[in-house]
Scaffold this motif. Sequence first.
Motif, PDB file in Angstrom:
ATOM      1  N   SER A  38       0.098  -6.710  -8.625  1.00 15.20           N
ATOM      2  CA  SER A  38      -1.106  -6.570  -8.094  1.00 15.20           C
ATOM      3  C   SER A  38      -1.699  -7.591  -6.902  1.00 15.20           C
ATOM      4  O   SER A  38      -2.205  -7.200  -6.017  1.00 15.20           O
ATOM      5  N   LYS A  39      -1.330  -8.716  -7.308  1.00 18.10           N
ATOM      6  CA  LYS A  39      -1.761  -9.885  -6.262  1.00 18.10           C
ATOM      7  C   LYS A  39      -1.100  -9.931  -4.970  1.00 18.10           C
ATOM      8  O   LYS A  39      -1.411  -9.950  -4.113  1.00 18.10           O
ATOM      9  N   GLY A  40       0.509  -9.343  -5.157  1.00 17.07           N
ATOM     10  CA  GLY A  40       1.151  -9.232  -3.879  1.00 17.07           C
ATOM     11  C   GLY A  40       0.725  -7.809  -2.963  1.00 17.07           C
ATOM     12  O   GLY A  40       0.452  -8.019  -1.767  1.00 17.07           O
ATOM     13  N   SER A  41       0.459  -6.923  -3.812  1.00 15.34           N
ATOM     14  CA  SER A  41      -0.211  -5.594  -3.145  1.00 15.34           C
ATOM     15  C   SER A  41      -1.210  -6.087  -2.255  1.00 15.34           C
ATOM     16  O   SER A  41      -1.638  -5.499  -1.348  1.00 15.34           O
ATOM     17  N   LYS A  42      -2.389  -6.496  -3.137  1.00 12.48           N
ATOM     18  CA  LYS A  42      -3.504  -6.749  -2.325  1.00 12.48           C
ATOM     19  C   LYS A  42      -3.517  -7.692  -1.302  1.00 12.48           C
ATOM     20  O   LYS A  42      -4.211  -7.603  -0.469  1.00 12.48           O
ATOM     21  N   ALA A  43      -2.775  -8.799  -1.296  1.00 11.75           N
ATOM     22  CA  ALA A  43      -2.446  -9.591  -0.290  1.00 11.75           C
ATOM     23  C   ALA A  43      -1.818  -8.826   1.087  1.00 11.75           C
ATOM     24  O   ALA A  43      -2.488  -9.108   2.004  1.00 11.75           O
ATOM     25  N   VAL A  44      -1.104  -7.846   0.826  1.00 11.83           N
ATOM     26  CA  VAL A  44      -0.484  -7.260   1.850  1.00 11.83           C
ATOM     27  C   VAL A  44      -1.526  -6.212   2.388  1.00 11.83           C
ATOM     28  O   VAL A  44      -1.551  -6.029   3.814  1.00 11.83           O
ATOM     29  N   ALA A  45      -2.252  -5.594   1.681  1.00 12.09           N
ATOM     30  CA  ALA A  45      -3.203  -4.608   2.055  1.00 12.09           C
ATOM     31  C   ALA A  45      -4.395  -5.590   2.765  1.00 12.09           C
ATOM     32  O   ALA A  45      -4.785  -4.954   3.790  1.00 12.09           O
ATOM     33  N   THR A  46      -4.679  -6.546   2.371  1.00 13.65           N
ATOM     34  CA  THR A  46      -5.747  -7.340   2.977  1.00 13.65           C
ATOM     35  C   THR A  46      -5.370  -7.744   4.409  1.00 13.65           C
ATOM     36  O   THR A  46      -5.858  -7.636   5.369  1.00 13.65           O
ATOM     37  N   ALA A  47      -4.070  -8.356   4.292  1.00 13.80           N
ATOM     38  CA  ALA A  47      -3.647  -8.835   5.677  1.00 13.80           C
ATOM     39  C   ALA A  47      -3.179  -7.590   6.699  1.00 13.80           C
ATOM     40  O   ALA A  47      -3.595  -7.828   7.835  1.00 13.80           O
ATOM     41  N   THR A  48      -3.036  -6.545   6.232  1.00 15.29           N
ATOM     42  CA  THR A  48      -2.709  -5.271   7.347  1.00 15.29           C
ATOM     43  C   THR A  48      -3.947  -4.254   7.395  1.00 15.29           C
ATOM     44  O   THR A  48      -3.868  -3.468   8.057  1.00 15.29           O
TER      45      THR A  48
END
Length: 279
Positions: free
Chosen positions: A160-170
């Motif tokens: 979840s943390k990884g998915s959120k970080a990628v979504a936030t960055a992009t």
Amino acid sequence: MVFRHLSAAALIAACLTGCAGKPQPDGSLKTAFAATMPAAPSVSGDAVALSPTAWMHPRNPRGLAGRDIYVSSVKDIALANKEVVLSFDDGPVPGKTESILATLDEFGVKATFLMVGQMAQAHPEIARKVVADGHSIGSHTFSHPNLRAMSFDRALAEVSKGSKAVATATDTEASFFRFPYLADNGRLRSMISDRGMVIMDVQIDSKDYFKDSPAVVASRTIAALRHRGSGIILMHDIHRRTAAMLPALLTQLRAEGYKVVHLIYKKPAHKPLLVASLD
């Protein structure tokens, strides 16, 4: 002035400490995955599996792009013979990822980038460029741990943390997912799929994490693909050798009649109903 330079250096060092690895002497950025792979002897010599023209700049690099496949689940990824999917893990990394993007653009093909959350967080401008260039994106956890070695709750939190970080960055939903080390289990796969993410497995491993020459990496990948006929190719946009060999790999794919398929995420029309058993 000296203080300002030292402060900037400290800031960069702190940022890289939070990434999946530290800068290496050759300028590459190793993730936990690349850093812990078993050592392999470098292979010298010509890439005998490639035609000599593969290493020449192609006069017309177009004609390699194949169909788009809209996928809502892993079951939708059904490739015909001579169809491949290009995928890149562990980035983005300055210099390497942009070089790969330029090559993909030259050949007119699209890939799927499975980003480590820490890396996307550290280099959001590159992560956004991947999306702006029309490629599909997904997550590869936040810090690239072995999820199989973690408790179920901790593993899900990492996903979840990884998915959120990628979504936030992009500013784009990270709808594809790949397990670090390809270390999965049935329960995690089921839960991640239930969250609407498409798990990307691997059929062709370029093994570009070994310290081989670009020619050897390209040759090995083509040889494995010839044996299987089609599949999802695993590469990493964190290595200079991968960026260096990619034009030759794509040139050879085109010469042998392969097509590069673009996977595009499509939200499921509805989620399956869970029916409780009365037994």
